[in-house]
Design a protein around this motif. Sequence first.
Motif, PDB file in Angstrom:
ATOM      1  N   ALA A 178       0.807  -1.217   0.000  1.00  0.00           N
ATOM      2  CA  ALA A 178       0.000   0.000   0.000  1.00  0.00           C
ATOM      3  C   ALA A 178       0.839   1.266   0.000  1.00  0.00           C
ATOM      4  CB  ALA A 178      -0.924   0.003   1.226  1.00  0.00           C
ATOM      5  N   GLU A 179       2.167   1.134   0.105  1.00  0.00           N
ATOM      6  CA  GLU A 179       3.020   2.322   0.122  1.00  0.00           C
ATOM      7  C   GLU A 179       2.903   3.056  -1.211  1.00  0.00           C
ATOM      8  OE1 GLU A 179       4.455  -0.428   3.166  1.00  0.00           O
ATOM      9  OE2 GLU A 179       3.999  -0.652   1.041  1.00  0.00           O
ATOM     10  N   PRO A 180       2.751   4.382  -1.174  1.00  0.00           N
ATOM     11  CA  PRO A 180       2.529   5.126  -2.418  1.00  0.00           C
ATOM     12  C   PRO A 180       3.780   5.263  -3.266  1.00  0.00           C
ATOM     13  CG  PRO A 180       2.680   6.642  -0.571  1.00  0.00           C
ATOM     14  CD  PRO A 180       2.693   5.247   0.023  1.00  0.00           C
ATOM     15  N   LEU A 181       3.548   5.392  -4.542  1.00  0.00           N
ATOM     16  CA  LEU A 181       4.581   5.722  -5.517  1.00  0.00           C
ATOM     17  C   LEU A 181       4.132   6.984  -6.251  1.00  0.00           C
ATOM     18  CD1 LEU A 181       4.935   2.165  -7.124  1.00  0.00           C
ATOM     19  CD2 LEU A 181       6.664   3.247  -5.696  1.00  0.00           C
ATOM     20  N   ALA A 182       5.068   7.664  -6.872  1.00  0.00           N
ATOM     21  CA  ALA A 182       4.695   8.811  -7.697  1.00  0.00           C
ATOM     22  C   ALA A 182       3.966   8.314  -8.938  1.00  0.00           C
ATOM     23  CB  ALA A 182       5.931   9.605  -8.096  1.00  0.00           C
ATOM     24  N   PRO A 183       2.841   8.927  -9.306  1.00  0.00           N
ATOM     25  CA  PRO A 183       2.167   8.554 -10.558  1.00  0.00           C
ATOM     26  C   PRO A 183       3.118   8.671 -11.741  1.00  0.00           C
ATOM     27  CG  PRO A 183       0.761   9.983  -9.238  1.00  0.00           C
ATOM     28  CD  PRO A 183       2.108   9.969  -8.573  1.00  0.00           C
ATOM     29  N   THR A 184       3.056   7.692 -12.638  1.00  0.00           N
ATOM     30  CA  THR A 184       3.993   7.640 -13.756  1.00  0.00           C
ATOM     31  C   THR A 184       3.270   7.302 -15.047  1.00  0.00           C
ATOM     32  OG1 THR A 184       5.774   6.914 -12.285  1.00  0.00           O
ATOM     33  CG2 THR A 184       6.079   6.542 -14.643  1.00  0.00           C
ATOM     34  N   ILE A 185       3.502   8.126 -16.076  1.00  0.00           N
ATOM     35  CA  ILE A 185       2.948   7.899 -17.405  1.00  0.00           C
ATOM     36  C   ILE A 185       4.108   7.788 -18.388  1.00  0.00           C
ATOM     37  CG2 ILE A 185       1.566   8.901 -19.272  1.00  0.00           C
ATOM     38  CD1 ILE A 185      -0.092   7.875 -16.907  1.00  0.00           C
ATOM     39  N   ALA A 186       4.070   6.774 -19.234  1.00  0.00           N
ATOM     40  CA  ALA A 186       5.122   6.569 -20.222  1.00  0.00           C
ATOM     41  C   ALA A 186       4.825   7.383 -21.482  1.00  0.00           C
ATOM     42  CB  ALA A 186       5.221   5.086 -20.579  1.00  0.00           C
ATOM     43  N   VAL A 187       5.871   7.966 -22.062  1.00  0.00           N
ATOM     44  CA  VAL A 187       5.761   8.694 -23.330  1.00  0.00           C
ATOM     45  C   VAL A 187       6.625   7.967 -24.356  1.00  0.00           C
ATOM     46  CG1 VAL A 187       6.214  10.871 -24.530  1.00  0.00           C
ATOM     47  CG2 VAL A 187       5.356  10.896 -22.178  1.00  0.00           C
ATOM     48  N   ALA A 188       6.015   7.578 -25.467  1.00  0.00           N
ATOM     49  CA  ALA A 188       6.748   6.857 -26.508  1.00  0.00           C
ATOM     50  C   ALA A 188       7.808   7.771 -27.118  1.00  0.00           C
ATOM     51  CB  ALA A 188       5.784   6.378 -27.588  1.00  0.00           C
ATOM     52  N   PRO A 189       9.049   7.282 -27.302  1.00  0.00           N
ATOM     53  CA  PRO A 189      10.124   8.127 -27.858  1.00  0.00           C
ATOM     54  C   PRO A 189       9.774   8.728 -29.215  1.00  0.00           C
ATOM     55  CG  PRO A 189      11.018   6.092 -26.948  1.00  0.00           C
ATOM     56  CD  PRO A 189       9.528   5.948 -26.926  1.00  0.00           C
ATOM     57  N   GLU A 190       9.057   7.965 -30.055  1.00  0.00           N
ATOM     58  CA  GLU A 190       8.743   8.492 -31.383  1.00  0.00           C
ATOM     59  C   GLU A 190       7.721   9.635 -31.311  1.00  0.00           C
ATOM     60  OE1 GLU A 190       6.217   4.742 -30.732  1.00  0.00           O
ATOM     61  OE2 GLU A 190       8.270   5.426 -30.342  1.00  0.00           O
ATOM     62  N   VAL A 191       6.825   9.585 -30.324  1.00  0.00           N
ATOM     63  CA  VAL A 191       5.864  10.676 -30.152  1.00  0.00           C
ATOM     64  C   VAL A 191       6.583  11.913 -29.613  1.00  0.00           C
ATOM     65  CG1 VAL A 191       3.738  11.410 -29.012  1.00  0.00           C
ATOM     66  CG2 VAL A 191       3.981   9.039 -29.764  1.00  0.00           C
ATOM     67  N   GLU A 192       7.485  11.712 -28.669  1.00  0.00           N
ATOM     68  CA  GLU A 192       8.251  12.833 -28.131  1.00  0.00           C
ATOM     69  C   GLU A 192       9.087  13.499 -29.222  1.00  0.00           C
ATOM     70  OE1 GLU A 192      11.515  13.738 -24.580  1.00  0.00           O
ATOM     71  OE2 GLU A 192      10.390  11.851 -24.598  1.00  0.00           O
ATOM     72  N   GLN A 193       9.696  12.679 -30.092  1.00  0.00           N
ATOM     73  CA  GLN A 193      10.493  13.240 -31.179  1.00  0.00           C
ATOM     74  C   GLN A 193       9.613  14.024 -32.155  1.00  0.00           C
ATOM     75  OE1 GLN A 193      14.020  13.104 -31.583  1.00  0.00           O
ATOM     76  NE2 GLN A 193      13.368  14.720 -32.984  1.00  0.00           N
ATOM     77  N   HIS A 194       8.421  13.488 -32.424  1.00  0.00           N
ATOM     78  CA  HIS A 194       7.483  14.196 -33.310  1.00  0.00           C
ATOM     79  C   HIS A 194       7.140  15.572 -32.749  1.00  0.00           C
ATOM     80  CE1 HIS A 194       3.938  15.159 -35.663  1.00  0.00           C
ATOM     81  NE2 HIS A 194       3.211  15.186 -34.560  1.00  0.00           N
ATOM     82  N   ILE A 195       6.900  15.655 -31.439  1.00  0.00           N
ATOM     83  CA  ILE A 195       6.553  16.939 -30.823  1.00  0.00           C
ATOM     84  C   ILE A 195       7.756  17.876 -30.835  1.00  0.00           C
ATOM     85  CG2 ILE A 195       5.901  18.043 -28.654  1.00  0.00           C
ATOM     86  CD1 ILE A 195       3.582  16.762 -30.144  1.00  0.00           C
ATOM     87  N   GLN A 196       8.942  17.345 -30.603  1.00  0.00           N
ATOM     88  CA  GLN A 196      10.142  18.178 -30.679  1.00  0.00           C
ATOM     89  C   GLN A 196      10.294  18.793 -32.068  1.00  0.00           C
ATOM     90  OE1 GLN A 196      13.252  15.492 -29.335  1.00  0.00           O
ATOM     91  NE2 GLN A 196      13.357  16.509 -27.351  1.00  0.00           N
TER      92      GLN A 196
END
Length: 369
Positions: A178-196
């Motif tokens: 039950a110990e919390p973790l920071a919420p984490t969302i993955a971003v695909a490298p190809e999508v990140e490159q497209h936005i860059q």
Amino acid sequence: MPPIAQAFQNARHILIRGVNWLGDAVMSTPAVMRLREACPQASLTLLCHEKLGPLWQGHPAVNQVLTFSSEDSAWKVGLRLARERFDAAVIFPNSPRSALQVWLARVPVRVGMAAPWRNWMLTHPLPPRPGHVTMRKRTPEEIHRLQAADKPPGPPPPPAAHHLYHYLHIVAAVGARAEPLAPTIAVAPEVEQHIQNRLGTLAGPLVGLCPGAEYGPAKRWPREQFIELAKALQTRWQAEIILLGGHHDAPITGAIAKAVGGRLRDWAGQTSLAELAAVLKLCRVVVANDSGPMHLAAGVGTPVVALFGSTSPYLTGPGLPGETRHQVLYRQAPCSPCFLRECPADFRCLKELSAPEVLQAVTKVLGGG
């Protein structure tokens, strides 16, 4: 080991019925990661509305993503799930419909929060977690009475009241930590490159502004304040401003863009969910109302300056509760939090947050390099 935990330890195929709102989905990621940790042998399938499917694609804790549309009946969804032959399921939403979908799929072990009209569809209905605080809407009469009394607000709820713990409580019942973790969302490298590539060369730090909030205007910092903040960021930091949100936010962002001009991009309604996550990740800092993009920015690791009005940061603040990377600005009025979509009074909770105050919070991030 309790029988319910043993059932999940032995399960080879586990269903997670995901939530229907973007912010809630981000807050549920720690629970999904804890379930992955507790059941390393199992294949985890997450079921969600099709609008949130891209959020979970590529998430390291999930093996498969299934989606449904608003037009799909519970019967249709249940029949589709039945073909997957799940051994066990956790149901994150509190709705009868989500439990019905899983019951129709004939999943033998079904775990979720106890609630009227759905307990019979669960094999293990769970009691409320310790520290749970109900988000009760105040009546207009109550708000006017509290403002007239002008008493200071009461003590804040305990840290365990944060909604992130709601989902951890569910997976803890099946043997996860039950110990919390920071919420984490993955971003695909190809999508990140497209936005860059789409952004091109930047002349200054990229600052995201998210002036919308789908819930209603009681969550939205005044448009005039966003305009003042954007102009100050351009002057003080030579910032590249990008306005973000959905199609429904375009009237707000369009008015801000027209008033500010200069190095400003209005991308509201012009990104997919995966692209929105990528551009938020590339921002140096994001200023947002309590909204889905606020949680998404925190989930991809970007510092957030969060502006709270009718809701409570103690319950739905960005990131891991107590995380110092994010800054919450909350001018708690006597009637706060009211949880209303529209303010029936003077909207003081957000009107009293000034643009210079928000600029100072942003400067703490940008000034740190």
